[in-house]
Design an enzyme around this catalytic site. Sequence first.
Site, mmCIF file in Angstrom:
data_model
loop_
_atom_site.group_PDB
_atom_site.id
_atom_site.type_symbol
_atom_site.label_atom_id
_atom_site.label_comp_id
_atom_site.label_asym_id
_atom_site.label_seq_id
_atom_site.Cartn_x
_atom_site.Cartn_y
_atom_site.Cartn_z
ATOM 1 C CG ASP A 13 -2.126 0.893 1.047
ATOM 2 O OD1 ASP A 13 -2.371 1.364 -0.085
ATOM 3 O OD2 ASP A 13 -2.822 1.144 2.048
ATOM 4 N N GLY A 16 0.284 5.548 -4.244
ATOM 5 C CA GLY A 16 -0.264 6.849 -4.635
ATOM 6 C C GLY A 16 0.318 7.979 -3.792
ATOM 7 N NE ARG A 17 -1.518 6.579 1.299
ATOM 8 C CZ ARG A 17 -1.807 5.678 2.214
ATOM 9 N NH1 ARG A 17 -1.768 6.005 3.495
ATOM 10 N NH2 ARG A 17 -2.134 4.458 1.858
ATOM 11 N NE ARG A 26 -3.964 7.101 -7.154
ATOM 12 C CZ ARG A 26 -3.876 6.704 -5.878
ATOM 13 N NH1 ARG A 26 -3.642 7.571 -4.932
ATOM 14 N NH2 ARG A 26 -4.043 5.443 -5.569
ATOM 15 C CG ASN A 61 -7.593 -2.169 -5.757
ATOM 16 O OD1 ASN A 61 -6.655 -2.925 -5.496
ATOM 17 N ND2 ASN A 61 -8.018 -1.253 -4.886
HETATM 18 C C1 IPE Z 1 -5.396 -3.048 -0.672
HETATM 19 O O1 IPE Z 1 -5.050 -1.722 -0.851
HETATM 20 C C2 IPE Z 1 -5.318 -3.772 -1.981
HETATM 21 C C3 IPE Z 1 -3.987 -3.894 -2.568
HETATM 22 C C4 IPE Z 1 -2.860 -3.643 -1.950
HETATM 23 C C5 IPE Z 1 -3.948 -4.388 -3.928
HETATM 24 P P1 IPE Z 1 -6.150 -0.545 -0.947
HETATM 25 O O2 IPE Z 1 -5.383 0.725 -0.874
HETATM 26 O O3 IPE Z 1 -7.025 -0.767 -2.107
HETATM 27 O O4 IPE Z 1 -6.937 -0.852 0.412
HETATM 28 P P2 IPE Z 1 -8.064 -0.094 1.212
HETATM 29 O O5 IPE Z 1 -9.334 -0.366 0.506
HETATM 30 O O6 IPE Z 1 -7.674 1.350 1.224
HETATM 31 O O7 IPE Z 1 -8.016 -0.702 2.573
HETATM 32 C C1 IPE Z 2 -1.336 0.267 -3.456
HETATM 33 O O1 IPE Z 2 -1.152 1.632 -3.449
HETATM 34 C C2 IPE Z 2 -1.522 -0.280 -4.852
HETATM 35 C C3 IPE Z 2 -2.864 -0.805 -5.129
HETATM 36 C C4 IPE Z 2 -3.862 -0.840 -4.275
HETATM 37 C C5 IPE Z 2 -3.119 -1.307 -6.469
HETATM 38 P P1 IPE Z 2 -2.381 2.649 -3.480
HETATM 39 O O2 IPE Z 2 -2.687 2.983 -4.900
HETATM 40 O O3 IPE Z 2 -3.514 2.126 -2.677
HETATM 41 O O4 IPE Z 2 -1.733 3.924 -2.778
HETATM 42 P P2 IPE Z 2 -2.424 4.946 -1.784
HETATM 43 O O5 IPE Z 2 -3.047 4.159 -0.675
HETATM 44 O O6 IPE Z 2 -3.433 5.705 -2.587
HETATM 45 O O7 IPE Z 2 -1.285 5.815 -1.309
HETATM 46 MG MG MG Z 3 -4.100 2.363 -0.723
#
Ligand code: IPE
Ligand code: IPE
Ligand code: MG
Length: 231
Positions: A13, A16-17, A26, A61
Amino acid sequence: MPALAPHIACIMDGNGRWAKRRGLPRTAGHTAGEEALATVVREAAHRNVGWLTVFGFSTENWVRPPSEVRHILGLHRKLFGRIDELNANNVRVRWIGRPFDEPGSRTPAPIQKAIRDAIRDTSTNTGMVLTVAFDYGSRAEIARAARLAALETASSADAASNGAHVSPAAIARHLYDPNLPPVDVLVRTSGETRISNFLLWQARHARVYFTDAAWPDFGADELDAALALVS
Ligand code: IPE
Ligand code: IPE
Ligand code: MG
């Protein structure tokens, strides 16, 4: 007891941040995240990790903006295409997720092919098993396994036909990958402390390693800290 060839499962996780902090789109975070994964696979294979399971894309997602979803799908093609590297590290690839022939499956054909090819082309490797969860959700996995176990129970001659005697062992036999061992350490990056529908069945006795590091910054030191929980 220390796990000999532990199973590490990562909720990757914070891509994006990570990008936002750098003033990048992102998608750049996802690209960096895929590269971090390639490094973690290599580092884990060089340690005593037996199984590495990563949450690449959840069933939830798909609601992200189409351009971001497209980019993430492309990165999965890249990941599953790293055959030479995987073979050099003796890594066997597996996949868990909603079956492609199930109603609601949205995995595009080229990704299906990349997944099938990676599984086939690494199948004789004998080292670490890398399992990628793509279009994965744990509750759907368990519900499907329970349904299949109930059908099996109903069709066996001497069992109750209502599924009332479905055992945990019968459910376990029908999970997406029945050979996936119990998770020893569950990792989640980026300061989030949610499980987010990942391996609810398999991680029932897992230690949990939460780190503030975003996934693109997760490297050998972080992996060692997670492994320390079971060594
Ligand atoms: C969980 O991450 C799914 C993956 C790492 C692929 P998300 O960022 O989608 O999770 P939530 O929904 O915020 O908990
Ligand atoms: C995890 O990073 C990747 C996936 C869930 C595919 P995020 O895309 O959830 O990143 P944040 O949480 O927005 O920072
Ligand atoms: Mg996330």
